[in-house]
Scaffold this motif. Structure first.
Motif, short mmCIF file in Angstrom:
data_model
loop_
_atom_site.label_atom_id
_atom_site.label_comp_id
_atom_site.label_asym_id
_atom_site.label_seq_id
_atom_site.Cartn_x
_atom_site.Cartn_y
_atom_site.Cartn_z
N ASN A 55 0.44 -1.14 -0.30
CA ASN A 55 0.04 0.36 -0.01
C ASN A 55 1.06 1.62 -0.11
OD1 ASN A 55 0.80 0.59 2.75
ND2 ASN A 55 -0.96 -0.71 3.29
N GLN A 56 0.18 2.49 0.00
CA GLN A 56 1.46 3.43 0.24
C GLN A 56 1.81 4.09 1.01
OE1 GLN A 56 0.96 5.29 -3.10
NE2 GLN A 56 3.86 6.78 -2.16
N SER A 57 1.63 3.44 1.81
CA SER A 57 2.94 3.99 3.55
C SER A 57 3.54 2.70 3.21
CB SER A 57 1.49 3.37 4.96
OG SER A 57 2.30 3.52 6.32
N GLU A 58 3.06 1.70 2.74
CA GLU A 58 4.17 0.45 3.26
C GLU A 58 5.53 0.54 1.62
OE1 GLU A 58 2.24 -3.82 4.52
OE2 GLU A 58 1.92 -3.10 2.48
N ASP A 60 6.11 4.14 0.65
CA ASP A 60 6.45 5.23 0.81
C ASP A 60 7.87 4.51 2.56
OD1 ASP A 60 4.97 6.29 -0.58
OD2 ASP A 60 4.08 7.61 1.01
N ASP A 61 7.78 3.83 2.80
CA ASP A 61 8.76 3.50 3.71
C ASP A 61 10.21 2.28 3.02
OD1 ASP A 61 9.93 2.97 6.94
OD2 ASP A 61 9.17 0.56 6.31
N ASP A 64 12.01 4.63 1.54
CA ASP A 64 13.15 5.38 2.19
C ASP A 64 14.32 4.46 2.81
OD1 ASP A 64 11.26 7.54 2.35
OD2 ASP A 64 10.81 7.78 3.94
#
Length: 371
Positions: A55-58, A60-61, A64
């Motif tokens: 998902n988007q949060s995963e 992004d992480d 990073d």
């Protein structure tokens, strides 16, 4: 015991990572067409390692973390200076450098799932930096660190060429990385799994895989395609060049595939990017020669281009030295090797096939004076 030369057709293990069914390649159940047209390479890496898209949060992480590990220890820079000569093929340098990375990782000998996953992220991040740093060191250029706002594909092109890549270049690099990421139980992937099945560490597994990929029957085909394109003076010279090859029964590199009998599903995407990039670079004849070769070889030999064929002119048009083509393959396929290594660890059994003995029997030892 029946012989299967080259283990052709032998099913050696079960995997959830990728499949080749007929002429269709899938990653974790997603067709390659779907991923090539829509996915970032970072998403594909996450998919191969986790059996699902992030998902988007995963995402992004994950991005990073990749960025956080991309900057190399300066000691690795000086290490390149010791052997970045014309006598060393880049795959030799990259093989050594990846093994050297283990000396800078405090988790190298940790074998739990969390540690192995963290090592996978480090290696995937740093392989792009290694290839770019080697290329710049041997050309006497300053080594560049990545930029946080860039994708994995864009960062590699920036670190290699020292300038911001344009949208077409990033799209081409991203597609090439996605298309080469995994390919079932190929020679280098099998090598990686055999290595870590002994419970050797992740760095050993990927170093072994690089050694297998270095061979011209596996990873070196696109470099030889580019050599062929360079030998052909013009589009008009293609037919005569190929006829001479046919007459001498020489192999045309980048044509045909051991698995895909109806055409490699990945080739069309790199063909499209080749046409766009060669036009942008002012070298449209490179694409035209490639297209002419493909047309004649299909007509005369019934062989279609594989993924290596058009990747040659794509990489050339991205400003990549020809002997770096296989290291680029390494950057992409690293994601698949790491996926298979993690899968092997999760349900491990030592890989130990048998061989059928065909030598003489019944020999007796004779003293050396009687031989």
């Amino acid at each position: 015991m029946s012989e299967k030369k080259g283990l052709e057709g032998v099913v050696a293990l079960e995997s959830r990572i990728s499949s080749i069914i007929g002429s269709q390649l899938t990653y974790c159940g997603y067709e390659i067409d779907d991923l090539a047209e829509n996915a970032m390479f970072e998403e594909v890496v996450f998919l191969l390692w986790n059996d699902r898209l992030p998902n988007q949060s995963e995402l992004d992480d994950f991005r990073d973390k990749l960025f956080g590990y991309m900057t190399l220890d300066p000691k690795i820079h000086s290490h390149f200076e010791a052997y970045s000569t014309d006598a060393v093929h880049p795959m030799t340098a990259i093989r050594t450098a990846v093994s050297y990375l283990a000396h800078f990782d405090e988790l190298t000998e940790e074998m739990n799932e969390e540690a192995n996953h963290e090592k996978a992220i480090k290696i995937q991040a740093q392989i792009a930096s290694l290839v770019a740093a080697f290329a710049r060191t041997r050309n006497g250029k300053e080594i560049l660190n990545p930029k946080k706002e860039y994708s994995y594909a864009a960062n590699f092109l920036y670190m290699l060429n020292g300038k911001e890549p344009n949208d077409i270049e990033v799209e081409a690099m991203n597609k090439a990385l996605v298309l080469h990421a995994d390919h079932e139980l190929n020679a280098s992937t099998f090598t990686a799994r055999v290595c870590v099945a002994t419970l050797s560490d992740v760095y050993s597994g990927v170093t072994a895989a690089i050694g297998a990929l270095k061979g011209p029957l596996h990873g070196g085909a696109n470099e030889r395609v580019m050599a062929m394109l360079s030998e052909i003076d013009s589009v008009d010279a293609v037919e005569g060049y190929l006829q001479e090859k046919f007459d001498n029964k020489e192999k045309i590199m980048g044509m045909g595939h051991r698995v895909y009998k109806e055409g490699d599903p990945r080739a069309k995407y790199l063909r499209d990017m080749s046409e766009k990039l060669t036009e942008q670079r002012g070298e449209p004849e490179l694409y035209e020669k490639s297209a002419k070769i493909a047309e004649i070889v299909e007509r005369e030999k019934g062989l279609l281009p594989n993924v290596d064929f058009f990747s040659a002119s794509v990489y050339h048009s991205l400003g990549i030295d020809h002997d770096l083509f296989t290291p680029i393959f390494t950057m992409s396929r690293m994601s698949g090797w790491l996926a298979h290594i993690l899968e092997q660890y999760a349900d491990n059994r030592l890989i130990r096939p048998r061989a059928e003995y065909v030598g003489q029997t019944g020999k007796k030892y004779e003293p050396i004076e009687n031989r």
